[in-house]
Every structure is written in structure tokens, then in C-alpha cells.
Design an enzyme around this catalytic site. Sequence first.
Site, PDB file in Angstrom:
ATOM      1  CD  GLU A   1      -2.767  -1.182   2.309  1.00 31.91           C
ATOM      2  OE1 GLU A   1      -3.370   0.017   2.431  1.00 31.91           O
ATOM      3  OE2 GLU A   1      -3.224  -2.190   2.883  1.00 31.91           O
TER       4      GLU A   1
ATOM      5  CG  ASP B   1      -1.431  -2.252   5.330  1.00 34.93           C
ATOM      6  OD1 ASP B   1      -0.206  -2.525   5.047  1.00 34.93           O
ATOM      7  OD2 ASP B   1      -1.802  -1.293   5.722  1.00 34.93           O
TER       8      ASP B   1
ATOM      9  CG  ASP C   1      -5.855  -4.072   7.703  1.00 36.35           C
ATOM     10  OD1 ASP C   1      -6.338  -4.022   6.601  1.00 36.35           O
ATOM     11  OD2 ASP C   1      -5.303  -3.039   8.375  1.00 36.35           O
TER      12      ASP C   1
ATOM     13  CD  GLU D   1     -11.214  -0.752   5.230  1.00 33.17           C
ATOM     14  OE1 GLU D   1     -11.303  -0.595   3.770  1.00 33.17           O
ATOM     15  OE2 GLU D   1     -12.293  -0.991   5.650  1.00 33.17           O
TER      16      GLU D   1
ATOM     17  CE1 TYR E   1       1.871   3.440   6.997  1.00 29.08           C
ATOM     18  CE2 TYR E   1       0.308   2.316   8.356  1.00 29.08           C
ATOM     19  CZ  TYR E   1       0.575   3.182   7.060  1.00 29.08           C
ATOM     20  OH  TYR E   1      -0.357   3.636   6.619  1.00 29.08           O
TER      21      TYR E   1
ATOM     22  NE  ARG F   1      -1.827   6.128   7.722  1.00 22.42           N
ATOM     23  CZ  ARG F   1      -1.122   7.105   7.225  1.00 22.42           C
ATOM     24  NH1 ARG F   1      -1.274   8.420   7.491  1.00 22.42           N
ATOM     25  NH2 ARG F   1      -0.406   6.895   5.952  1.00 22.42           N
TER      26      ARG F   1
ATOM     27  CG  HIS G   1       1.060  -1.789  10.064  1.00 24.05           C
ATOM     28  ND1 HIS G   1       1.620  -1.693   8.957  1.00 24.05           N
ATOM     29  CD2 HIS G   1      -0.424  -1.352   9.705  1.00 24.05           C
ATOM     30  CE1 HIS G   1       1.006  -1.464   8.081  1.00 24.05           C
ATOM     31  NE2 HIS G   1      -0.476  -1.332   8.574  1.00 24.05           N
TER      32      HIS G   1
END
Length: 700
Positions: free
Chosen positions: A13, A86, A88, A90, A303, A305, A348
Site C-alpha cells: 500500500e 496490509d 487486515d 481493508e 509505520y 498508523r 503493523h
Amino acid sequence: MAEKKVHTLLIVESPAKAKTIEKYLGPGFTVKASMGHLIDLPKSRLAVDVEHDFEPEYITVRGKAKILKELQVAANKAGNVLLASDNDREGEAISYHIQNAILKKNPQIQVKRIVFNEITPQAIREAVQKPGDISIPKVNAQKARRVLDRIVGYNLSPILWQKVKNGLSAGRVQSVALRLICEREAEVESFVPEEYWTLDVELSKGKTQFLASLVKYGEGKLELKSSQDVEDLEKKLHGVAFIVKEVKETEKSIRPRPPFTTSQLQQTAANRLGFTSKKTMQIAQQLYEGVNIGSNRIGLITYMRTDSTRISQTALQEVRAYLSKEYPDKVPEVPNYYSVSKDAQDAHEAIRPTMVEYTPDYVKPYLNKDQHRLYSIIWERFVASQMVPAQQKTISVDIQAGEALFRASYTITTEKGFQAVLHLLAAKETEKKLPSLKVGDVLTFVRFIREQHFTQGPARYTDATIVKALEEKGIGRPSTYAPIISVLLDRYYVVRKNRQLVPTALGRAINDLLVKSFPDVIDVNFTAEMETKLDRIEENGGEWVSMVREFYLPFRKKVDHVLETMESIKGVLDEETDYVCELCGRKMVKKLGRYGYFLACSGFPACTNTKSIPLADCPRPGCNGKIVARKKAKGRGKEFYGCTNYPACDFITYYKPLETKCPKCGWFLVEKSDKKLGTHKACINPDCDYLHSAEEGEES
DNA sequence: CAGTGAGCGAGCTTCCGCTTGACTT
């Protein structure tokens, strides 16, 4: 026939991540970034077919067509694709959409999904060895989430347009955040402060003087409501002996805190550095993308977030090696372990320095002040998290004085432990001393010290506390905490006053309407229940369509009912003013527009005169203009204050004019703040030396 | 720390969640 050389395209991403991974994998791999979602619902319409199983209409996100095309071309060239967005919900949807786009262009391409939860050479290599397939249940859970949010937002917002004002918005997340802020405001307003007093006594033994506080009198509850109460008590204590009754020593071990998650970073940066959530994230992004150190561009942090406190084994070994060199006596035998929140998606690592050897001191010359301060707290928190606890000793002395019991206590740190590494994050030490005392000691009375207090009501939310509240309730994600606050501010639902978030009349009106009509949707439990259902879909135990349908039918009925029956409050919030329209003589009203408040003629639509709100007279000699608030064209930059006669008069300032004029020179006053004087009023005239401390004034 | 720089609003909007640059239709 020569063996065809295998080449693989790996898609993540974030472009910064892509660069790092490319370095780890070497030849044979091309790594590219999708920059988030490429496929989504169009903005301009609902794009959910509520008549046909809520089928969403997906399009390429505006501005992302180029990236998607690049990925398709690169995939074609490589012939082999690993989707590594990622790990997850999303991320799964992002991979799914990219896979569809690639296969649509060329069904022959081999596309697989890989996952990893940390960016280390080992984790990446292992992931590449174990390609798998996209989880359709996970994709469906994301679809349900997306469709539900779209339905809620795009049905509630138009109600506000019709009943309150055009352009407003409501949604599952922002409206709950607004509700929390409004409810807190109501508590603040209804709170009645109560007066109470405390009584301290200054005592001495030998040469040392110290303070003890009254904790008890007689048997009942200690209540000092007025200065009279204190006076009466002091009289009763006149001449009594102060005798040490008990000396207690307690030891306490304080454990270091886990490394930062996004929410923790925002909270700590707000409390320690005074940063807004937005500022914290902007600066963290800079540290993540990389800073020039010497001739190398180095990503200084992982990262930013994340909802996890987990760290990679590599990072753990590195910090332990660093510590055994720098603080050999402060390394625990067994590494500290921090459990990860059960709500976390854990895609993450925690936010930590990428290289622990880059101490705050070492990188200081390469960073600006804010970058350095933010990096320092990230570094300190991470390094401290793998050190031994601090040890504190508290000595508490009870002193009997007639029927009264006083207590003196102090705390000393006997072992600094992890605190040895803290500077910006160091606890503020209060220096307090006690002479050595033992039971039976008779102390010399010096004087009483009484102090008036008022009970404190609940505190308004700040960036730090609203983010904390949202995270605890599972509302919003690391990537959205800062934007949630921004949207409430941008829409004038909330204003910031000394860091506090205060709802406006508009914000309250909207909240009242929404809570009255949709109490179950504008509710912290709504998201919690949604998450439970999404989990069921992910685990293949639930149908996403039936979940959405169950919600939609009663919801839509309610929406129609509200649209039909609720009375409009359009214009109700416009404030009358004493300004007179120079075109028609009618009074003007203060309205909220796209760019903030402005004055409009009450004769609208017969008279369409509008103007900015005059804040002060232009101080330029001979200029009869008014000073008004302005904003930069489109960039929605910082508000500034200029003259209405621009461009004839080019007076400008970034300080907001106050109501009062300078008593010395007649120019307007502004509020300034600096380290020396704190917040104070000052004259805008550079030749005028008028200063007025805000504390002396009638207002705080 | 110093010095900073534009639009006029009355409408066509809006969600949440990923991610970074940046022009028009």
C-alpha cells in the site's frame, strides 16, 4: 527450450514500504505501491442498489487510474504477482480489487496473496515462501462495512440538508464523536462547583521544616466548607501537641509503558508537546518517509498508523544489544512483553525507531525542532519499554494533634530503572523533604496554611482525550482519528478553545436532531455490534447481505418518517445583529457559510447584500476600512486578518483582533502568547508598547 | 524568529477507511 526467467511483482500500500521491501528482496522482484484503495464507491451518488441485494457499484477512485494502469502493465510484464497489502480487512479488499483488475486485463497471470505483520527481511522472505489466496469472507466483511457506512452517511446527511442547512454531514463515526463532545459539554454546564477548604500545618523537627495535611478530624467525614469551618477548627487545635503516631514505608515498582500505538502517540504528543492529532500525524509521516542523514535518506520510524504494541524479534534483539552496552544494569533478563489489545487488527508493529542507534541526540542536526521532539518521545518510549522497572519508596507519617490527624508523605526513587532513558517523557519530580521521624516524636508547630478550593467539574474533550475515548469504544481506526477531529472542526460543529473541543450551536442542534431520531445509530454500541457481525462474516458464519438488509429496512423507514414529519430549523441558528444593511437599511444577520461566519441582509432574497464581519477598525491613518477574517484561496490555509479596502490598503496580521481598543494608541489589541509572558494582550501597533497580562484581566 | 497576502458566500453538498501528492471536466 530455455527456461523462462521468473519475475515477480509485489504490491503493497505504501510507497515507503515498497522501497524498503524491494531492497530486502533484491533481483527477481519489482515492488510497487497502490497508495491505498484503488476501487471504491463513487462519491456523487449512493451507488448501492438497495433493491437488489445492496449490490455496490464500484469505480476506479478519482486520480488513481494511472496507478492502476501501471500495476496492470507491471503485472503483465512480470507474469507473476504477489498481493501484499496490509493484513487486515481493508487490506484484503484492496488486494481483491487489484486482483480483479489484473485478471481482467490478462487472465493468464498468476496472482497470489501474501501477508506479513512486520517489515523485516526475515518476515518478508518467509511470507514470499508461503503464498495463499484472498479470503473472500474477509472481503465480504469489508464490503458490508463499506456499504453500511455509505447507507448511514448518505441517508442521514440529506436529512440535515433539508432540516438544518445545506452541505452538512453525518455518519456512523463523526456523529458519535460529536455526541460525546456534546454530552460532555452538557455535564460541564450543569456542574455546580462547590467550595471546600484544605488545611495544612507547617511543623518542624530540629532545623527541618515540613508540611502535613489534615486528613481526618474525630470520627466523621472531614468537611471544611467555608473559611469559618477552618477558623473554628484552627481554634480547636490551638495549643495541642503534634505527635508522630505512625511511620509507614511502602515500596512500589513502576513498569515502563509499551511502545506507541497511533492513539497513544497522539495522546502523548498532545499532552507532552502540545501537538494536535493532525500535526502529530503529519510529522510522523515525515519521519517515516525519511530524512536526509548525511547523504542517505533514512526512514527513522516504522509505520505510524497502527493499533498494535507488538515489536519484531529483530527490533527486540537490537534494543537489548543497545541497552547492554549503554545501560548494562537496566536490562531485564527476560524481555518485557506487552499484550496487544483484543480489538487490534495487528497488521503493523508498534511505532518505534527503525534503528535504535539513531539516538535523539545523534539525529538532532538533521531534524527540525518538531521532528526532533516527536522522534525523541518515540525513541524514549520504545527503548524504555525494554528496561527494568523503576523502584519508588514512599514514607508516610501520621501525626496526631488532639482529635485531628495530619499526614506528611514523600516519595523517592530508589532505582531509576527505565526512567534513566527518559528526558522529554520524564516524570516531573516534586522535591519534598521530611526529617527522619519516629513514633512518639513531638513536633514544633510553626503555622497553619489554609487554602480555598472548588470542586472541579468534568473536563472538556481535547484531541488527546477524544482519541482515547474513540479508541476505547472501538470507533474509528488509526488512520481516521485525526481526520475525525478535523471534520468536526471544518464543519463548524466544534471549535477549539485552548485545546478544548467545544460544540457550537450548530453542532448541538445537529446532535439533538440525530440523537432524538436515531438514538440506536448515533451510539457507541452501534459500532461495537457492527464489529461483532463483521467478525462473524469474516469467520464465514454470516452473510453480508442479510446483515445489511436487517439494518436497512427499519432504518430507511425511520429516515422517511423523519423527512416527512420533522420541522425544519433552517435559519433558526442565524443570529440577529445590530449591523444595518447599507443597501436597504434592514438589519443584517450572522450566518454560517462555506468559509465561516458572515453577515447577510435579513431582507434576502429581496436584498442579497453580504459582507464579512468587521472585527476592528483598520489602524492605518486615513483608512476607513474594517479588519475582517480571511482565508487563503483554496488551500484552506490559516485564517488571517486584513483590511476591507484591499488592495488599496494592504494591512494584514495573523493575530485575531480583540474587542477592545488599545487605551494608549487606539489601535486594536490582540492576544499573544510567548514563553516569558504566557498568554497576554498586546497592541498590534509596532510602535506601541502596551502590554496587558491576561491573568490580571476579568477573563481567563 | 520574522513576516506572512485574497475573495464577494445564497447552495447541489454527504459517508469511512486505505494511501500520498496536486490541477480543472
